[in-house]
Design a protein around this motif. Structure first.
Motif, mmCIF file in Angstrom:
data_model
loop_
_atom_site.group_PDB
_atom_site.id
_atom_site.type_symbol
_atom_site.label_atom_id
_atom_site.label_comp_id
_atom_site.label_asym_id
_atom_site.label_seq_id
_atom_site.Cartn_x
_atom_site.Cartn_y
_atom_site.Cartn_z
ATOM 1 N N TYR A 74 38.708 44.009 23.089
ATOM 2 C CA TYR A 74 38.603 43.632 21.679
ATOM 3 C C TYR A 74 37.725 44.630 20.931
ATOM 4 N N PHE A 75 36.623 45.041 21.536
ATOM 5 C CA PHE A 75 35.719 46.006 20.915
ATOM 6 C C PHE A 75 36.437 47.330 20.641
ATOM 7 N N PHE A 76 37.262 47.797 21.590
ATOM 8 C CA PHE A 76 37.967 49.067 21.426
ATOM 9 C C PHE A 76 39.128 48.982 20.446
ATOM 10 N N PHE A 77 39.878 47.887 20.486
ATOM 11 C CA PHE A 77 41.107 47.805 19.706
ATOM 12 C C PHE A 77 41.008 46.917 18.475
ATOM 13 N N LYS A 78 39.944 46.139 18.351
ATOM 14 C CA LYS A 78 39.664 45.293 17.182
ATOM 15 C C LYS A 78 40.765 44.281 16.872
ATOM 16 N N LYS A 79 41.461 43.824 17.887
ATOM 17 C CA LYS A 79 42.515 42.834 17.690
ATOM 18 C C LYS A 79 42.433 41.790 18.785
ATOM 19 N N LYS A 80 42.319 40.507 18.359
ATOM 20 C CA LYS A 80 42.241 39.418 19.331
ATOM 21 C C LYS A 80 43.511 39.321 20.158
ATOM 22 N N ALA A 81 44.660 39.495 19.497
ATOM 23 C CA ALA A 81 45.941 39.374 20.208
ATOM 24 C C ALA A 81 46.051 40.413 21.318
ATOM 25 N N VAL A 82 45.587 41.617 21.053
ATOM 26 C CA VAL A 82 45.656 42.678 22.066
ATOM 27 C C VAL A 82 44.779 42.322 23.264
ATOM 28 N N SER A 83 43.574 41.817 22.993
ATOM 29 C CA SER A 83 42.682 41.479 24.112
ATOM 30 C C SER A 83 43.230 40.305 24.918
ATOM 31 N N LEU A 84 43.859 39.338 24.252
ATOM 32 C CA LEU A 84 44.441 38.205 24.979
ATOM 33 C C LEU A 84 45.680 38.619 25.775
ATOM 34 N N ILE A 85 46.550 39.387 25.157
ATOM 35 C CA ILE A 85 47.778 39.823 25.825
ATOM 36 C C ILE A 85 47.460 40.734 27.011
ATOM 37 N N SER A 86 46.420 41.541 26.884
ATOM 38 C CA SER A 86 46.076 42.460 27.968
ATOM 39 C C SER A 86 45.613 41.732 29.226
ATOM 40 N N MET A 87 45.205 40.491 29.076
ATOM 41 C CA MET A 87 44.745 39.723 30.232
ATOM 42 C C MET A 87 45.891 39.118 31.028
ATOM 43 N N ILE A 88 47.072 39.057 30.445
ATOM 44 C CA ILE A 88 48.205 38.443 31.138
ATOM 45 C C ILE A 88 48.503 39.143 32.465
ATOM 46 N N PRO A 89 48.646 40.484 32.496
ATOM 47 C CA PRO A 89 48.931 41.093 33.810
ATOM 48 C C PRO A 89 47.758 40.992 34.782
ATOM 49 N N LEU A 90 46.531 41.100 34.265
ATOM 50 C CA LEU A 90 45.373 41.019 35.157
ATOM 51 C C LEU A 90 45.220 39.628 35.747
ATOM 52 N N ALA A 91 45.172 38.622 34.893
ATOM 53 C CA ALA A 91 45.018 37.244 35.371
ATOM 54 C C ALA A 91 46.262 36.808 36.144
ATOM 55 N N GLY A 92 47.426 37.253 35.701
ATOM 56 C CA GLY A 92 48.662 36.901 36.387
ATOM 57 C C GLY A 92 48.686 37.402 37.820
ATOM 58 N N ALA A 93 48.240 38.639 38.029
ATOM 59 C CA ALA A 93 48.210 39.195 39.385
ATOM 60 C C ALA A 93 47.276 38.383 40.279
ATOM 61 N N ILE A 94 46.135 38.008 39.739
ATOM 62 C CA ILE A 94 45.169 37.225 40.522
ATOM 63 C C ILE A 94 45.743 35.850 40.856
ATOM 64 N N PHE A 95 46.347 35.189 39.867
ATOM 65 C CA PHE A 95 46.931 33.874 40.120
ATOM 66 C C PHE A 95 48.075 33.952 41.126
ATOM 67 N N ILE A 96 48.867 35.013 41.051
ATOM 68 C CA ILE A 96 49.978 35.166 41.993
ATOM 69 C C ILE A 96 49.440 35.388 43.407
ATOM 70 N N ILE A 97 48.441 36.279 43.543
ATOM 71 C CA ILE A 97 47.885 36.568 44.870
ATOM 72 C C ILE A 97 47.316 35.306 45.497
ATOM 73 N N TYR A 98 46.426 34.628 44.770
ATOM 74 C CA TYR A 98 45.773 33.455 45.342
ATOM 75 C C TYR A 98 46.705 32.250 45.396
#
Length: 179
Positions: A74-98
């Motif tokens: 959010y600090f780098f891109f100044k957009k809430k949507a970008v920071s939320l959307i960027s978490m989908i692959p990260l959190a998704g990978a963790i949820f899939i693994i576990y």
């Protein structure tokens, strides 16, 4: 009770808890009619407690890492949507693994608890490269679709190369005794 491995199968904290439960039930029902106090001691119990601390600490670390990365993006891109959307692959990978580990009854032990940190560390790097490239193309006047296509062609190639280097780097561990 000494635990470790049995028939080339590593016993985990889940096995230790099960063994303690069985022994506990036996002591209460059979060997302790007068209600004496007893407790478990030794390396196995210490390892079980250490494992609990590592797993709970790792869960806290995962959540705080995801939140911190969201703030940084959010600090780098100044957009809430970008920071939320960027978490989908990260959190998704963790949820899939576990999630798969849970479905396949793979116990969560110390080495496996660390997997999420490695996944987040690798994933955030590629996420930032991707977002930066898309943002750069959008700022150059490209449509969002064109920016994504250009990013796949240029930054996507670099992301694949770095990901393959990391995969092969960690694949060396398959030849070791590390679980």
């Amino acid at each position: 009770i000494r635990t470790g491995s049995y028939k080339d199968r590593t016993l985990s904290s889940a096995n230790d808890r099960n063994i303690i439960g069985i022994v506990n039930a036996h002591l209460k029902d059979t060997l302790n009619p007068k209600g004496y106090k007893y407790f478990f001691v030794g390396t196995g119990i210490n390892m079980l407690i250490l494992s609990d601390y590592i797993v709970s600490g790792q869960l806290l670390s995962i959540v705080s890492s995801i939140l911190l990365i969201m703030l940084i993006i959010y600090f780098f891109f100044k957009k809430k949507a970008v920071s939320l959307i960027s978490m989908i692959p990260l959190a998704g990978a963790i949820f899939i693994i576990y999630g798969l580990m849970g479905l396949l009854n793979i116990p969560l032990d110390i080495p496996r608890a660390i997997l999420a940190s490695i996944a987040i560390g690798n994933g955030v790097d590629e996420t930032i490269h991707f977002l930066r490239a898309v943002g750069s193309y959008v700022n150059q006047g490209k449509t969002f679709r064109q920016a994504i296509q250009r990013t796949y062609k240029e930054a996507g190639t670099a992301i694949i190369y770095t990901s393959m280097a990391v995969i092969f780097g960690f694949a060396v561990l398959t030849l070791s005794s590390f679980t």
